[in-house]
Design an enzyme around this catalytic site. Structure first.
Site, PDB file in Angstrom:
ATOM      1  N   LYS A  12       3.373   7.901  -2.468  1.00 13.58           N
ATOM      2  CA  LYS A  12       4.457   7.753  -1.491  1.00 13.58           C
ATOM      3  C   LYS A  12       5.681   8.602  -1.883  1.00 13.58           C
ATOM      4  O   LYS A  12       5.774   9.085  -3.006  1.00 13.58           O
ATOM      5  CB  LYS A  12       4.787   6.262  -1.350  1.00 13.58           C
ATOM      6  CG  LYS A  12       3.595   5.451  -0.791  1.00 13.58           C
ATOM      7  CD  LYS A  12       3.949   3.999  -0.473  1.00 13.58           C
ATOM      8  CE  LYS A  12       2.723   3.252   0.071  1.00 13.58           C
ATOM      9  NZ  LYS A  12       3.059   1.887   0.556  1.00 13.58           N
ATOM     10  N   TYR A  53      -0.002   2.641  10.242  1.00 10.93           N
ATOM     11  CA  TYR A  53       0.343   1.253   9.918  1.00 10.93           C
ATOM     12  C   TYR A  53       0.340   0.351  11.158  1.00 10.93           C
ATOM     13  O   TYR A  53       1.024  -0.671  11.165  1.00 10.93           O
ATOM     14  CB  TYR A  53       1.700   1.200   9.222  1.00 10.93           C
ATOM     15  CG  TYR A  53       1.658   1.632   7.765  1.00 10.93           C
ATOM     16  CD1 TYR A  53       0.894   0.928   6.826  1.00 10.93           C
ATOM     17  CD2 TYR A  53       2.390   2.726   7.314  1.00 10.93           C
ATOM     18  CE1 TYR A  53       0.862   1.306   5.491  1.00 10.93           C
ATOM     19  CE2 TYR A  53       2.362   3.107   5.969  1.00 10.93           C
ATOM     20  CZ  TYR A  53       1.591   2.388   5.069  1.00 10.93           C
ATOM     21  OH  TYR A  53       1.562   2.751   3.733  1.00 10.93           O
ATOM     22  N   ASN A 119       6.398   0.935  -3.001  1.00 12.73           N
ATOM     23  CA  ASN A 119       5.460   0.415  -4.001  1.00 12.73           C
ATOM     24  C   ASN A 119       4.485   1.504  -4.480  1.00 12.73           C
ATOM     25  O   ASN A 119       3.350   1.214  -4.840  1.00 12.73           O
ATOM     26  CB  ASN A 119       4.740  -0.814  -3.453  1.00 12.73           C
ATOM     27  CG  ASN A 119       3.956  -0.501  -2.190  1.00 12.73           C
ATOM     28  OD1 ASN A 119       4.028   0.624  -1.676  1.00 12.73           O
ATOM     29  ND2 ASN A 119       3.212  -1.453  -1.695  1.00 12.73           N
ATOM     30  N   HIS A 122      -0.607   4.031  -1.772  1.00 17.46           N
ATOM     31  CA  HIS A 122      -1.439   3.361  -0.780  1.00 17.46           C
ATOM     32  C   HIS A 122      -2.902   3.496  -1.188  1.00 17.46           C
ATOM     33  O   HIS A 122      -3.285   4.500  -1.792  1.00 17.46           O
ATOM     34  CB  HIS A 122      -1.256   4.001   0.603  1.00 17.46           C
ATOM     35  CG  HIS A 122      -2.293   3.544   1.593  1.00 17.46           C
ATOM     36  ND1 HIS A 122      -2.167   2.374   2.300  1.00 17.46           N
ATOM     37  CD2 HIS A 122      -3.501   4.061   1.928  1.00 17.46           C
ATOM     38  CE1 HIS A 122      -3.259   2.203   3.048  1.00 17.46           C
ATOM     39  NE2 HIS A 122      -4.077   3.213   2.843  1.00 17.46           N
ATOM     40  N   GLU A 133      -8.371   5.872   8.230  1.00 19.94           N
ATOM     41  CA  GLU A 133      -7.185   6.484   7.626  1.00 19.94           C
ATOM     42  C   GLU A 133      -7.405   7.971   7.337  1.00 19.94           C
ATOM     43  O   GLU A 133      -6.500   8.785   7.535  1.00 19.94           O
ATOM     44  CB  GLU A 133      -6.828   5.724   6.347  1.00 19.94           C
ATOM     45  CG  GLU A 133      -6.354   4.310   6.637  1.00 19.94           C
ATOM     46  CD  GLU A 133      -6.221   3.436   5.406  1.00 19.94           C
ATOM     47  OE1 GLU A 133      -5.872   2.249   5.566  1.00 19.94           O
ATOM     48  OE2 GLU A 133      -6.469   3.925   4.288  1.00 19.94           O
TER      49      GLU A 133
END
Ligand code: CDP
Ligand code: MG
Length: 172
Positions: A12, A53, A119, A122, A133
């Site tokens: 990320k 998402y 976080n 992914h 995805e």
């Protein structure tokens, strides 16, 4: 060795901005014996983040999530390994920052997660998710063709690692 499984990973934006964290997570990927099938740095567009998402559209954190995910470049990866999906999620650790910090301090999210949203990484949660995805971010990648033509090469280590591109390529 059994047939390889594909998973989709994102490093990320706050990781891509932080060279030491990026290098360490790349090392974890390599030393955990993942093969990197595709690797692309890209600033995710809002339209893509919302599609990616979509299952979280009604959650309280949706807006902050897609805002963060479009805030700068991410590294988008297709990874291959036996049990890639479960192995990568185990390496990542729990979704939430404090849970990761207390319950899995050595996990990627335990070490590099800054908040429930930031976080670090992914990882797909099932083969069905991985397929969907990969389709969002690598629309030209033909999964079935990869299994037919490339999977045996990757499984039998007939690949070389290119450090500059952070990708494994078949030697033939
Ligand atoms: O990424 P993972 O599958 O572990 O978790 P998720 O429940 O599918 O949530 C997707 C993403 O939403 C997470 O990775 C976080 O970046 C974000 N999230 C958040 O911002 N706040 C939460 N309370 C939970 C998730
Ligand atoms: Mg998820």
């Amino acid at each position: 060795m059994n047939i390889l499984q594909l998973t989709f990973a994102i490093l990320k934006p706050h990781i891509v901005k932080h060279p030491i964290a990026l290098e360490e997570i790349r090392n974890i990927i390599l030393t955990s014996n993942f093969k990197i099938v595709r690797s692309k740095r890209k600033t995710i567009a809002m339209r893509e983040a919302e599609e990616f998402y979509a299952e979280h559209r009604d959650k309280f954190f949706f807006n902050r999530l897609v805002t963060f995910m479009t805030s700068g470049p991410s590294d988008l990866l297709i990874l291959a390994k036996e049990n890639a999906i479960v192995d990568w999620r185990r390496l990542m650790g729990p979704t939430k920052a404090y849970k990761a910090l207390f319950e899995a301090p050595d996990s990627i999210r335990g070490r590099f997660g800054l908040s429930d949203t930031r976080n670090a990484t992914h990882g797909s949660d099932s083969e069905e998710s991985a397929r969907r995805e990969i389709g969002v971010f690598f629309p030209d990648f033909d999964i079935d063709k990869w299994y037919r033509e490339q999977e045996p090469l990757f499984r039998n280590d007939k690949v070389i690692f290119c450090k500059e591109l952070f990708i494994h390529q078949p030697t033939t």
